[in-house]
Design a protein around this motif. Structure first.
Motif, short mmCIF file in Angstrom:
data_model
loop_
_atom_site.label_atom_id
_atom_site.label_comp_id
_atom_site.label_asym_id
_atom_site.label_seq_id
_atom_site.Cartn_x
_atom_site.Cartn_y
_atom_site.Cartn_z
N ASN A 60 -16.88 67.49 12.12
CA ASN A 60 -17.52 66.15 11.70
C ASN A 60 -18.30 66.17 10.42
OD1 ASN A 60 -16.61 65.42 14.30
ND2 ASN A 60 -18.63 65.76 15.35
N SER A 61 -17.92 65.14 9.57
CA SER A 61 -18.85 65.00 8.37
C SER A 61 -20.26 64.59 8.58
CB SER A 61 -18.16 63.75 7.58
OG SER A 61 -18.58 62.58 8.31
N ALA A 62 -20.97 64.91 7.61
CA ALA A 62 -22.49 64.87 7.55
C ALA A 62 -22.95 63.65 6.62
CB ALA A 62 -23.29 66.19 7.52
N THR A 63 -23.87 63.04 6.61
CA THR A 63 -24.58 62.15 5.71
C THR A 63 -25.60 62.79 4.66
OG1 THR A 63 -24.09 60.29 7.30
CG2 THR A 63 -25.71 60.12 5.22
N TYR A 64 -25.30 62.86 3.50
CA TYR A 64 -26.32 63.36 2.43
C TYR A 64 -26.95 62.36 1.64
CZ TYR A 64 -23.80 67.91 3.67
OH TYR A 64 -23.71 68.92 4.26
N LEU A 65 -28.20 62.71 1.05
CA LEU A 65 -28.87 62.03 0.15
C LEU A 65 -28.59 62.78 -0.96
CD1 LEU A 65 -30.75 59.64 -0.87
CD2 LEU A 65 -32.81 61.33 -0.30
N LEU A 66 -28.24 62.04 -2.12
CA LEU A 66 -28.17 62.55 -3.44
C LEU A 66 -28.58 62.13 -4.62
CD1 LEU A 66 -25.55 61.47 -5.50
CD2 LEU A 66 -24.37 61.53 -3.47
N ALA A 67 -29.13 62.81 -5.49
CA ALA A 67 -29.78 62.61 -6.67
C ALA A 67 -29.33 63.35 -7.93
CB ALA A 67 -31.30 62.86 -6.80
N GLY A 68 -29.36 63.04 -9.06
CA GLY A 68 -28.84 63.72 -10.27
C GLY A 68 -29.06 62.86 -11.61
N GLY A 69 -28.21 63.42 -12.45
CA GLY A 69 -28.22 62.76 -13.68
C GLY A 69 -26.99 62.79 -14.33
N GLY A 75 -24.53 64.48 11.82
CA GLY A 75 -23.13 65.31 11.77
C GLY A 75 -23.51 66.61 12.11
N THR A 76 -22.20 67.31 12.43
CA THR A 76 -22.31 68.78 12.64
C THR A 76 -22.00 69.58 12.01
OG1 THR A 76 -20.08 68.62 13.78
CG2 THR A 76 -21.72 68.14 15.17
N TYR A 77 -21.53 69.07 10.45
CA TYR A 77 -21.30 70.12 9.47
C TYR A 77 -22.41 71.03 8.87
CZ TYR A 77 -18.80 72.13 5.49
OH TYR A 77 -18.31 73.05 4.62
N PRO A 78 -22.17 72.27 9.03
CA PRO A 78 -23.15 73.29 8.53
C PRO A 78 -23.82 73.16 7.22
CG PRO A 78 -21.24 74.32 8.86
CD PRO A 78 -20.81 72.95 8.79
N ALA A 79 -23.25 72.51 6.14
CA ALA A 79 -23.79 72.70 4.93
C ALA A 79 -25.19 71.90 4.85
CB ALA A 79 -22.78 71.95 3.93
#
Length: 167
Positions: free
Chosen positions: A40-49, A76-80
């Motif tokens: 299953n996909s997981a939700t991520y918060l991202l920040a960068g430049g 989500g259950t993805y382990p990353a």
């Protein structure tokens, strides 16, 4: 590996100084989804430049870096646990002064941290390379400032796929 990321960030920071004409610098914040076959996909918060060199015309070279952090255990259950992705590519954009649609085509490389086994408490770092496609629109808010909503999708060598949207 951390030294390599620091060097990359340093190069991203100084590259526009050498080619300051038609250079754009910006920050990125947004949300993304990341998944692998049978997970299953997981939700991520991202920040960068991001830096875009020679972006005053229709074509430019973009460089970007994004850090992804998973949002809680219930997303989500993805382990990353986290991802660090750096990319370089070609930007094709419109000619408008106030509104400039664009498309990005590029390559990326990075690392992800994930738990390799449910008994192991220390996440392992795994490298990956891939390709990506981005799209969006830059809206000028003044002579030197703009807001640029965008989206990107990518495919990594580890048979993983991600997509994100941000500003």
């Amino acid at each position: 590996l951390r030294l390599a990321w620091r060097r990359l960030l340093f190069l991203l920071a100084i590259a526009p100084l050498a080619l300051a004409q038609d250079t754009q610098l910006g920050g990125t914040i947004g949300f993304g989804r990341y998944w692998k076959y049978r997970w299953n996909s997981a939700t991520y918060l991202l920040a960068g430049g991001e830096a875009c060199v020679k972006c005053g015309g229709r074509h430019g070279l973009f460089l970007d870096f994004n850090h992804w952090s998973r949002r809680g255990t219930g997303s989500g259950t993805y382990p990353a646990v986290s991802l660090n992705l750096a990319g370089v590519g070609w930007r094709i954009q419109g000619k408008g002064q106030q509104v400039r649609p664009f498309v990005d085509i590029g390559f990326l490389a990075g690392s992800k941290k994930r738990y390799t086994h449910w008994l192991v408490n220390d996440p392992a770092s795994i490298g990956a390379v891939g390709a990506g496609l981005g799209f969006g629109v830059a809206f000028s808010v003044s002579e030197h400032w703009y807001v640029r909503p965008f989206g990107r999708v990518f495919l990594l060598s580890t048979n993983e796929t991600g997509a994100f949207a941000g500003v």
